[in-house]
Design a protein around this motif. Structure first.
Motif, short mmCIF file in Angstrom:
data_model
loop_
_atom_site.label_atom_id
_atom_site.label_comp_id
_atom_site.label_asym_id
_atom_site.label_seq_id
_atom_site.Cartn_x
_atom_site.Cartn_y
_atom_site.Cartn_z
N PRO A 166 7.52 -24.54 12.69
CA PRO A 166 8.32 -23.69 11.38
C PRO A 166 8.63 -22.51 11.32
CG PRO A 166 6.80 -24.56 10.32
CD PRO A 166 6.79 -24.52 12.12
N VAL A 167 9.63 -22.10 11.52
CA VAL A 167 10.08 -20.30 10.71
C VAL A 167 9.17 -20.09 9.50
CG1 VAL A 167 12.18 -20.78 11.18
CG2 VAL A 167 11.83 -20.20 9.27
N GLU A 168 8.45 -18.19 9.87
CA GLU A 168 7.51 -17.89 8.46
C GLU A 168 8.28 -17.86 7.70
OE1 GLU A 168 4.91 -13.86 8.79
OE2 GLU A 168 7.13 -13.92 8.81
N ASP A 169 7.69 -18.17 6.25
CA ASP A 169 8.39 -17.86 4.97
C ASP A 169 7.42 -16.94 4.16
OD1 ASP A 169 9.35 -17.43 2.15
OD2 ASP A 169 9.52 -19.69 1.54
N ASP A 170 8.32 -15.42 4.42
CA ASP A 170 6.89 -14.19 3.73
C ASP A 170 7.28 -14.27 2.25
OD1 ASP A 170 9.17 -13.31 4.38
OD2 ASP A 170 8.05 -11.47 5.51
N SER A 171 8.05 -14.71 1.52
CA SER A 171 9.16 -14.33 0.84
C SER A 171 7.74 -14.05 -0.33
CB SER A 171 10.27 -15.19 0.03
OG SER A 171 9.43 -16.49 0.29
N HIS A 172 6.70 -14.70 -0.61
CA HIS A 172 6.15 -14.43 -1.92
C HIS A 172 4.73 -14.30 -1.14
CE1 HIS A 172 8.63 -16.22 -4.42
NE2 HIS A 172 9.10 -17.88 -3.61
N ILE A 173 3.99 -12.94 -1.43
CA ILE A 173 2.95 -12.58 -1.22
C ILE A 173 1.86 -13.17 -2.03
CG2 ILE A 173 1.39 -10.06 -0.97
CD1 ILE A 173 4.31 -8.66 -0.51
N PRO A 174 0.90 -12.89 -1.18
CA PRO A 174 -0.19 -14.00 -2.55
C PRO A 174 -1.17 -12.59 -3.18
CG PRO A 174 -0.24 -14.34 0.16
CD PRO A 174 0.06 -13.91 -0.01
N LYS A 175 -0.98 -13.38 -4.64
CA LYS A 175 -2.11 -12.21 -5.18
C LYS A 175 -2.82 -13.27 -6.49
CE LYS A 175 2.30 -9.13 -5.80
NZ LYS A 175 3.42 -9.10 -7.19
N PRO A 176 -3.79 -12.54 -6.62
CA PRO A 176 -4.74 -11.51 -6.26
C PRO A 176 -4.66 -11.74 -4.66
CG PRO A 176 -6.24 -12.95 -6.77
CD PRO A 176 -4.71 -13.42 -7.39
N ALA A 177 -4.81 -10.15 -3.82
CA ALA A 177 -4.89 -10.42 -2.36
C ALA A 177 -5.93 -11.92 -2.06
CB ALA A 177 -5.70 -9.47 -2.07
N PHE A 243 -8.51 -0.51 -5.76
CA PHE A 243 -8.74 -1.15 -4.25
C PHE A 243 -7.22 -2.64 -4.51
CE2 PHE A 243 -10.41 -4.45 -1.43
CZ PHE A 243 -10.86 -3.26 -0.31
N GLN A 244 -8.04 -3.49 -5.57
CA GLN A 244 -7.21 -4.23 -5.48
C GLN A 244 -5.74 -4.65 -5.60
OE1 GLN A 244 -9.00 -7.79 -5.17
NE2 GLN A 244 -10.96 -6.70 -4.98
N GLU A 245 -5.34 -3.71 -6.01
CA GLU A 245 -4.07 -3.01 -6.17
C GLU A 245 -3.14 -3.08 -4.56
OE1 GLU A 245 -0.69 -0.60 -8.06
OE2 GLU A 245 -2.56 -0.55 -9.18
N MET A 246 -3.76 -2.15 -4.29
CA MET A 246 -3.96 -1.62 -2.93
C MET A 246 -3.81 -2.79 -1.93
SD MET A 246 -5.23 1.57 -1.03
CE MET A 246 -4.28 2.55 0.13
N ALA A 247 -5.05 -3.62 -2.07
CA ALA A 247 -5.24 -4.89 -1.26
C ALA A 247 -3.71 -5.69 -1.06
CB ALA A 247 -6.67 -5.33 -1.68
N VAL A 248 -3.38 -6.83 -1.92
CA VAL A 248 -2.33 -6.72 -2.26
C VAL A 248 -1.61 -6.59 -0.67
CG1 VAL A 248 -0.32 -8.11 -3.01
CG2 VAL A 248 -2.41 -7.44 -4.16
N GLU A 249 -0.63 -5.16 -0.50
CA GLU A 249 -0.04 -4.54 0.37
C GLU A 249 -0.35 -3.69 0.82
OE1 GLU A 249 4.42 -5.53 -1.98
OE2 GLU A 249 3.49 -3.73 -2.73
N GLY A 250 -1.26 -3.85 0.64
CA GLY A 250 -1.62 -2.98 1.94
C GLY A 250 -1.27 -1.25 1.80
N GLY A 251 -1.89 0.04 2.68
CA GLY A 251 -2.04 1.06 2.23
C GLY A 251 -2.45 1.67 3.75
N VAL A 252 -2.88 3.23 3.55
CA VAL A 252 -3.16 3.87 5.01
C VAL A 252 -4.19 5.06 3.99
CG1 VAL A 252 -2.66 6.23 6.60
CG2 VAL A 252 -1.25 3.76 6.03
N MET A 253 -5.37 5.51 4.50
CA MET A 253 -6.02 5.68 3.83
C MET A 253 -6.95 6.74 4.35
SD MET A 253 -6.84 5.09 0.55
CE MET A 253 -8.05 6.41 0.89
N ALA A 254 -7.52 7.94 4.09
CA ALA A 254 -7.76 9.39 4.87
C ALA A 254 -9.20 9.25 4.44
CB ALA A 254 -7.06 10.28 4.92
N LEU A 255 -10.26 9.31 5.53
CA LEU A 255 -11.48 9.97 5.80
C LEU A 255 -11.79 10.78 5.74
CD1 LEU A 255 -14.98 7.89 5.13
CD2 LEU A 255 -15.05 9.36 5.93
N GLN A 256 -11.90 11.94 5.44
CA GLN A 256 -11.40 13.47 5.74
C GLN A 256 -13.28 14.29 5.86
OE1 GLN A 256 -9.88 15.16 3.06
NE2 GLN A 256 -7.53 15.50 4.17
#
Length: 390
Positions: A166-177, A243-256
């Protein structure tokens, strides 16, 4: 005649500096004030702050990373499942980067065949008014339309497609992550640096760090500023994010990692300084395509020889390890160059005082007469000087 006279003056005149001693409190204070400012700039800024007596070099760096952590999930689709590093670090090794999956949409047991497309304005159809076209495919299609209109569920009909079904249904992103516990996973960063000009090398695991300390330490800006092991949640929080908010949809972090080193001092003073920031700036006014995600699949061969797969849409945080810095060491050449530049700047005081004396003061005409003196060649008569016969 005027042009000939100007050319004659240009060709047969010579300017030479003349020293005029002006006894004026106002001009004297301006002169000493400018000289003092220049001296403070050269000593304070150029030599002490910018270390203008040093030769400098940029850092050459290599980075390797290692993530550790295990978590348990229990869902109706997968049941109880353990997730370890091999599951959530994708790919296993990256160049100065590491991706940690924090959320996921799984489409299980896909196989190639015919199935209904996901419903939307372009794929919903009616048998009497068929809007499905054989061979049609759009940018967001999951497959190629067959031209048939089939039931998606009991109330909706959509165009049939040739696709992984079956085709992917990505309309609902799991929350919380899905992997909330990723907040407590740890990241070990091993960084080696080299300054080529000075043949100086070092790594962020300092000589004072032993294996016993390394097993238990977690980076803390106040208590353990040189520990190379970082808790993922702490990295995100140090950048002012949740972190928990960012974990749902992802993001990009820099460790300098900053390696600014004064090699005129002992090598033990050359140590790394860590800082953190989010690179994909979150803008609440523009929420189109937020975060960071990508897809990959795990393929299987069934007992009957057919191929199936599990499609994974992975959301997570990509950590960039950014290394920068410069090293400096005493060298005669930059020292002499900056001293010479500083001495040349003292000429600014003279120019500024000349402007004040010749153009701003009440007695400017008097000072101008004292500063400039016109001298004729004594071997030539006045008439001869101006090109006339006496």
């Amino acid at each position: 005649m005027a042009s000939c006279g100007a050319f004659h003056s240009f060709l047969f005149e010579y300017d030479t500096p003349r020293i005029v001693l002006i006894r004026s409190r106002k001009v004297g204070l301006i002169n000493r004030g400018v000289q003092l400012a220049i001296l403070a700039y050269v000593i304070g800024w150029v030599f002490l702050w910018q270390k203008g007596y040093q030769e400098t070099d940029s850092v050459v760096s290599s980075v390797t990373t290692k993530v550790k952590g295990v978590t348990l999930t229990n869902t109706s689709t997968l049941g109880a499942r353990i997730w370890d590093v091999a599951d959530y670090v994708i790919p296993p090794q990256g160049e100065n980067t590491v991706f940690v999956m924090t959320n996921v949409i799984l489409t299980l047991n896909q196989s190639q065949g015919r199935c209904p497309e996901l419903p939307d304005d372009k794929t919903e159809c009616q048998v009497k008014n068929n809007s499905c076209f054989p061979g049609y495919v759009s940018t967001h299609s999951n497959g190629i339309q067959t031209g048939e209109c089939v039931s998606y569920n009991s109330s909706i009909k959509t165009c049939e497609v040739l696709a992984w079904c079956p085709v992917e249904d990505d309309s609902h992103i799991p929350k919380p992550a899905f992997l909330q516990a990723a907040e407590n996973f740890t990241l070990l960063v091993k960084n080696n640096i080299w300054y080529r000009k000075f043949n100086f090398s070092k790594r962020n695991i300092l000589p004072t760090i032993n294996s016993t300390y390394l097993k238990d330490c977690i980076y803390d800006a106040h208590t353990d500023p040189f520990c190379p092991i970082f808790r993922l949640g702490q990295i995100v929080e140090a950048a002012g994010q949740d972190f928990q908010e960012m974990a749902v949809e992802g993001g990009v972090m820099a460790l300098q990692i900053n390696w600014d080193c004064n090699l005129d001092r002992a090598a033990s003073h050359c140590v790394p300084k860590y800082s953190f920031r989010r690179l994909d700036n979150k803008d609440t006014a523009h929420t189109v395509s937020p975060g960071y995600n990508f897809r990959f699949a795990k393929y299987y061969k069934n007992s009957d020889g057919t191929e199936s797969r599990t499609l994974v849409k992975a959301f997570g945080i990509r950590f960039h390890i950014v290394v920068f810095g410069k090293a400096g060491k005493f060298d005669v050449i930059p020292t002499m160059i900056n001293i010479g530049s500083g001495l040349a700047l003292f000429g600014v005081a003279t120019v500024l005082c000349d402007i004040v004396v010749l153009y701003c003061m009440k007695k400017r005409y008097y000072y101008r007469e004292k500063k400039y003196k016109y001298v004729e060649d004594y071997e030539l008569g006045v008439g001869e000087t101006y090109g006339t016969n006496s």
